[in-house]
Write a protein that holds these residues in place. Sequence first.
Motif, mmCIF file in Angstrom:
data_model
loop_
_atom_site.group_PDB
_atom_site.id
_atom_site.type_symbol
_atom_site.label_atom_id
_atom_site.label_comp_id
_atom_site.label_asym_id
_atom_site.label_seq_id
_atom_site.Cartn_x
_atom_site.Cartn_y
_atom_site.Cartn_z
ATOM 1 N N ALA A 29 18.042 8.930 -28.294
ATOM 2 C CA ALA A 29 17.466 10.275 -28.447
ATOM 3 C C ALA A 29 17.077 10.853 -27.085
ATOM 4 C CB ALA A 29 16.245 10.225 -29.373
ATOM 5 N N TYR A 30 16.503 10.017 -26.242
ATOM 6 C CA TYR A 30 16.099 10.461 -24.908
ATOM 7 C C TYR A 30 17.327 10.828 -24.072
ATOM 8 C CZ TYR A 30 13.820 10.343 -20.320
ATOM 9 O OH TYR A 30 13.355 10.658 -19.066
ATOM 10 N N GLY A 31 18.338 9.984 -24.080
ATOM 11 C CA GLY A 31 19.555 10.246 -23.313
ATOM 12 C C GLY A 31 20.278 11.499 -23.763
ATOM 13 N N MET A 32 20.271 11.761 -25.054
ATOM 14 C CA MET A 32 20.951 12.948 -25.580
ATOM 15 C C MET A 32 20.258 14.240 -25.154
ATOM 16 S SD MET A 32 23.740 12.169 -27.061
ATOM 17 C CE MET A 32 24.093 13.673 -27.971
ATOM 18 N N LYS A 33 18.989 14.152 -24.791
ATOM 19 C CA LYS A 33 18.284 15.340 -24.304
ATOM 20 C C LYS A 33 18.831 15.773 -22.943
ATOM 21 C CE LYS A 33 15.514 15.522 -27.785
ATOM 22 N NZ LYS A 33 15.658 16.556 -28.785
ATOM 23 N N PHE A 34 19.449 14.837 -22.236
ATOM 24 C CA PHE A 34 20.043 15.140 -20.934
ATOM 25 C C PHE A 34 21.536 15.427 -21.049
ATOM 26 C CE2 PHE A 34 16.455 12.564 -19.407
ATOM 27 C CZ PHE A 34 15.999 13.361 -18.379
ATOM 28 N N ALA A 35 22.255 14.525 -21.688
ATOM 29 C CA ALA A 35 23.704 14.504 -21.577
ATOM 30 C C ALA A 35 24.440 15.282 -22.659
ATOM 31 C CB ALA A 35 24.200 13.060 -21.569
ATOM 32 N N HIS A 36 23.954 15.319 -23.869
ATOM 33 C CA HIS A 36 24.652 15.971 -24.977
ATOM 34 C C HIS A 36 26.060 15.398 -25.138
ATOM 35 C CE1 HIS A 36 21.335 18.752 -24.804
ATOM 36 N NE2 HIS A 36 21.644 19.062 -23.573
ATOM 37 N N ASN A 37 26.221 14.106 -24.802
ATOM 38 C CA ASN A 37 27.511 13.425 -24.891
ATOM 39 C C ASN A 37 27.251 12.043 -25.493
ATOM 40 O OD1 ASN A 37 29.774 11.796 -24.353
ATOM 41 N ND2 ASN A 37 30.281 12.925 -22.491
ATOM 42 N N LYS A 42 25.732 6.331 -25.292
ATOM 43 C CA LYS A 42 25.886 5.003 -25.896
ATOM 44 C C LYS A 42 26.404 3.993 -24.870
ATOM 45 C CE LYS A 42 26.652 6.527 -30.646
ATOM 46 N NZ LYS A 42 27.638 6.663 -31.728
ATOM 47 N N ASP A 43 27.385 4.407 -24.077
ATOM 48 C CA ASP A 43 27.934 3.511 -23.048
ATOM 49 C C ASP A 43 26.873 3.125 -22.020
ATOM 50 O OD1 ASP A 43 30.407 3.552 -24.260
ATOM 51 O OD2 ASP A 43 31.302 4.977 -22.838
ATOM 52 N N LEU A 44 26.100 4.107 -21.584
ATOM 53 C CA LEU A 44 25.084 3.824 -20.571
ATOM 54 C C LEU A 44 23.968 2.933 -21.120
ATOM 55 C CD1 LEU A 44 24.812 7.246 -18.709
ATOM 56 C CD2 LEU A 44 25.959 5.162 -17.959
ATOM 57 N N ILE A 45 23.619 3.113 -22.382
ATOM 58 C CA ILE A 45 22.611 2.236 -22.998
ATOM 59 C C ILE A 45 23.147 0.812 -23.066
ATOM 60 C CG2 ILE A 45 21.374 1.700 -25.149
ATOM 61 C CD1 ILE A 45 21.187 4.782 -25.572
ATOM 62 N N ARG A 74 17.542 7.030 -17.462
ATOM 63 C CA ARG A 74 17.474 8.324 -16.770
ATOM 64 C C ARG A 74 18.199 8.244 -15.423
ATOM 65 N NH1 ARG A 74 14.098 11.380 -13.363
ATOM 66 N NH2 ARG A 74 13.691 13.452 -14.161
ATOM 67 N N ASN A 75 17.950 7.180 -14.670
ATOM 68 C CA ASN A 75 18.616 7.007 -13.376
ATOM 69 C C ASN A 75 20.129 6.865 -13.538
ATOM 70 O OD1 ASN A 75 16.207 7.195 -11.990
ATOM 71 N ND2 ASN A 75 15.901 4.984 -11.895
ATOM 72 N N ARG A 76 20.556 6.150 -14.561
ATOM 73 C CA ARG A 76 21.996 6.009 -14.823
ATOM 74 C C ARG A 76 22.619 7.365 -15.150
ATOM 75 N NH1 ARG A 76 23.974 0.808 -15.816
ATOM 76 N NH2 ARG A 76 22.375 -0.785 -15.536
ATOM 77 N N LEU A 77 21.910 8.158 -15.950
ATOM 78 C CA LEU A 77 22.415 9.487 -16.282
ATOM 79 C C LEU A 77 22.515 10.366 -15.043
ATOM 80 C CD1 LEU A 77 20.478 10.025 -19.607
ATOM 81 C CD2 LEU A 77 22.963 10.135 -19.372
ATOM 82 N N ILE A 78 21.499 10.320 -14.205
ATOM 83 C CA ILE A 78 21.527 11.111 -12.968
ATOM 84 C C ILE A 78 22.700 10.676 -12.094
ATOM 85 C CG2 ILE A 78 20.293 11.501 -10.788
ATOM 86 C CD1 ILE A 78 17.685 11.500 -12.514
ATOM 87 N N ASN A 79 22.932 9.382 -12.008
ATOM 88 C CA ASN A 79 24.079 8.887 -11.224
ATOM 89 C C ASN A 79 25.400 9.372 -11.808
ATOM 90 O OD1 ASN A 79 22.467 7.587 -9.347
ATOM 91 N ND2 ASN A 79 22.515 5.635 -10.446
ATOM 92 N N GLU A 80 25.500 9.424 -13.133
ATOM 93 C CA GLU A 80 26.718 9.938 -13.772
ATOM 94 C C GLU A 80 26.911 11.414 -13.452
ATOM 95 O OE1 GLU A 80 29.343 8.626 -15.601
ATOM 96 O OE2 GLU A 80 28.473 6.733 -14.901
#
Length: 185
Positions: A29-37, A42-45, A74-80
């Motif tokens: 849920a937290y990751g989807m607030k950033f990525a919408h993907n 799921k892959d990053l988790i 969050r850091n992984r998402l930012i790196n992506e």
Amino acid sequence: MRISWDKLKNSDEQEWKSLFRQHAEFLYAYGMKFAHNEDLVKDLIQELFITIYEKRNSLSEPTSMRAYLCMSLRNRLINEFKKEVTVPLEEGDCSFSLYIDDESADEEEKQYKKIQNLLNKLTNRQREVVYLKYFKGLSNEEIALTLDINKQSVANLLSEAIRQMKKDASFILFLLLILRRILGL
């Protein structure tokens, strides 16, 4: 249930399952607030849990597991996002969307739209802090760890967000929504 870091370090399968069950949905849920993907999140988790497993013996026990996992995702998402962008991207440039995804009756739809408009007036960082505090129940200390800021900054962001929202009559609806979520109504 508190996760035992010692059991994780000793590859206790049940403890790893508990860790995943307790935090995967929250992280998603937290990751989807950033990525919408969905696939990316799921892959990053999955990569996050694999990395923790692989490095379990060299990692120190986190103060708050939820905050540690949140910050890591969050850091992984930012790196992506940095990989996808050709112009320099600052950590604060990453957009945090807070949408109320509550299935509501038609009568309530107007109220949810008012609340959504209220939340959209906040900065990305304010929305993220409000989400973590009021929708996910993290403490100010856990939010500070997650966002890599100090507790006073969290308090300031929350205070400013609430002050800004109070200017709007929809703030009462926001409070009612939060109370409803807390009380499970």
